[in-house]
Design a protein around this motif. Structure first.
Motif, mmCIF file in Angstrom:
data_model
loop_
_atom_site.group_PDB
_atom_site.id
_atom_site.type_symbol
_atom_site.label_atom_id
_atom_site.label_comp_id
_atom_site.label_asym_id
_atom_site.label_seq_id
_atom_site.Cartn_x
_atom_site.Cartn_y
_atom_site.Cartn_z
ATOM 1 N N ILE A 73 -10.496 -16.693 12.408
ATOM 2 C CA ILE A 73 -9.348 -16.102 12.494
ATOM 3 C C ILE A 73 -8.953 -15.756 11.047
ATOM 4 O O ILE A 73 -9.151 -16.571 10.027
ATOM 5 N N LEU A 74 -8.491 -14.546 10.371
ATOM 6 C CA LEU A 74 -8.206 -14.252 9.205
ATOM 7 C C LEU A 74 -6.852 -13.849 9.126
ATOM 8 O O LEU A 74 -6.147 -13.331 10.025
ATOM 9 N N ALA A 75 -6.119 -13.941 7.968
ATOM 10 C CA ALA A 75 -4.993 -13.328 7.574
ATOM 11 C C ALA A 75 -5.269 -12.205 6.516
ATOM 12 O O ALA A 75 -6.004 -12.328 5.524
ATOM 13 N N GLU A 76 -5.008 -11.116 6.811
ATOM 14 C CA GLU A 76 -5.249 -9.723 5.755
ATOM 15 C C GLU A 76 -4.077 -9.009 5.688
ATOM 16 O O GLU A 76 -3.075 -8.991 6.370
ATOM 17 N N ARG A 77 -4.086 -8.604 4.374
ATOM 18 C CA ARG A 77 -2.835 -7.817 3.854
ATOM 19 C C ARG A 77 -3.390 -6.360 3.138
ATOM 20 O O ARG A 77 -4.630 -6.532 2.770
ATOM 21 N N VAL A 78 -2.667 -5.479 2.941
ATOM 22 C CA VAL A 78 -3.087 -4.381 2.087
ATOM 23 C C VAL A 78 -2.731 -4.754 0.770
ATOM 24 O O VAL A 78 -1.940 -5.185 0.407
ATOM 25 N N ALA A 79 -3.733 -4.438 0.076
ATOM 26 C CA ALA A 79 -3.764 -4.683 -1.356
ATOM 27 C C ALA A 79 -4.029 -3.130 -2.413
ATOM 28 O O ALA A 79 -5.160 -2.509 -1.998
ATOM 29 N N PHE A 80 -3.321 -2.359 -2.722
ATOM 30 C CA PHE A 80 -3.487 -1.284 -3.505
ATOM 31 C C PHE A 80 -4.163 -1.277 -4.795
ATOM 32 O O PHE A 80 -4.137 -2.448 -5.489
ATOM 33 N N ASN A 140 7.940 -2.765 5.493
ATOM 34 C CA ASN A 140 7.193 -1.952 4.653
ATOM 35 C C ASN A 140 5.581 -2.426 4.731
ATOM 36 O O ASN A 140 5.441 -3.696 5.113
ATOM 37 N N LEU A 141 4.667 -1.450 4.609
ATOM 38 C CA LEU A 141 3.344 -1.807 4.660
ATOM 39 C C LEU A 141 2.876 -3.266 4.029
ATOM 40 O O LEU A 141 2.151 -4.002 4.575
ATOM 41 N N LEU A 142 3.291 -3.270 2.707
ATOM 42 C CA LEU A 142 2.968 -4.405 1.973
ATOM 43 C C LEU A 142 3.419 -5.695 2.276
ATOM 44 O O LEU A 142 2.944 -6.784 1.888
ATOM 45 N N GLU A 143 4.367 -5.449 3.211
ATOM 46 C CA GLU A 143 5.211 -6.635 3.735
ATOM 47 C C GLU A 143 4.619 -7.300 4.925
ATOM 48 O O GLU A 143 4.910 -8.374 5.548
#
Length: 215
Positions: free
Chosen positions: A112-119, A96-99
């Motif tokens: 270098i970045l770690a990026e995640r979606v956050a609603f 899933n997208l949030l995973e």
């Protein structure tokens, strides 16, 4: 009565003074050359140790995200970024997208970045659930994360800075999601601002809990 004569004390001639000066200068030059060589070697050792320590820090930061991941789901076109399926908490067997986590290279910031979606917190739970899409092999998760970034709906963590370039590769190029090993090359920018050289480092990671998404 016999008078004692003091022994004669002859001074140095001009030639002797010149020879002594030349010998002294040669010895001084030899010592200076030796000290310069020792200093250069010591400086080189310090720079090498600094690069190795920085490379280790980068590798450990990446390891914290890569090795617990279940599978890579996409490489960027230039191979500078990789999208990872980090966890399987919503729909077992499906990504899933949030995973997802996007490990991306920010060339402008040399990071270098770690990026995640956050609603947004104000979103209703039903809207969040519907927006948390299942990511299939036909989709472009990197583009999806970029779209949410443009709306201010992502969160980032800096994993490394002072990076000039990043190149990811996977163990199964024919089917990326089947890859249980990832490799990354990254170019470290010299710590000295006046030094334009870079040092290429390599790190490899294995996904101990690897499994491909069902779709």
């Amino acid at each position: 009565m016999t008078r004692a004569h003091a022994p004669s004390r002859r001074g140095l001639t001009l030639v002797e003074l010149l020879l002594a000066s030349a010998v002294t200068a040669m010895v001084a030059m030899a010592i200076a050359s030796m000290m310069t060589s020792v200093s250069s070697v010591a400086q080189g050792d310090r720079e090498n140790r600094s690069s190795l320590l920085r490379a280790h820090a980068v590798r450990e930061s990446l390891r914290a995200y890569v090795e617990p991941s279940l599978a890579p789901v996409q490489l960027s076109a230039d191979a500078s970024s990789v999208a990872l399926w980090l966890e399987d908490d919503v729909s077992p067997g499906f990504a899933n997208l949030l995973e997802l986590r996007l490990i991306r290279f920010d060339s402008a910031g040399q990071r270098i970045l770690a990026e995640r979606v956050a609603f947004p917190e104000v979103w209703h739970a039903v809207l969040k659930q519907n927006s948390n899409s299942v990511i299939t092999s036909a989709m472009n998760p990197i583009a999806m994360i970029e779209a949410f970034r443009s709306m201010g709906m992502t969160r980032e963590v800096v994993l490394a800075s002072g990076i000039d370039a990043v190149r990811w590769s996977v163990s199964d190029e024919a089917n990326l999601r089947n890859s249980a090993r990832l490799r990354v090359e990254f170019d470290l920018i010299a710590a000295d601002p006046g030094d334009a050289t870079t040092t290429t480092m390599l790190a490899a990671f294995g996904l101990a809990d690897h499994r491909s998404p069902s779709r």
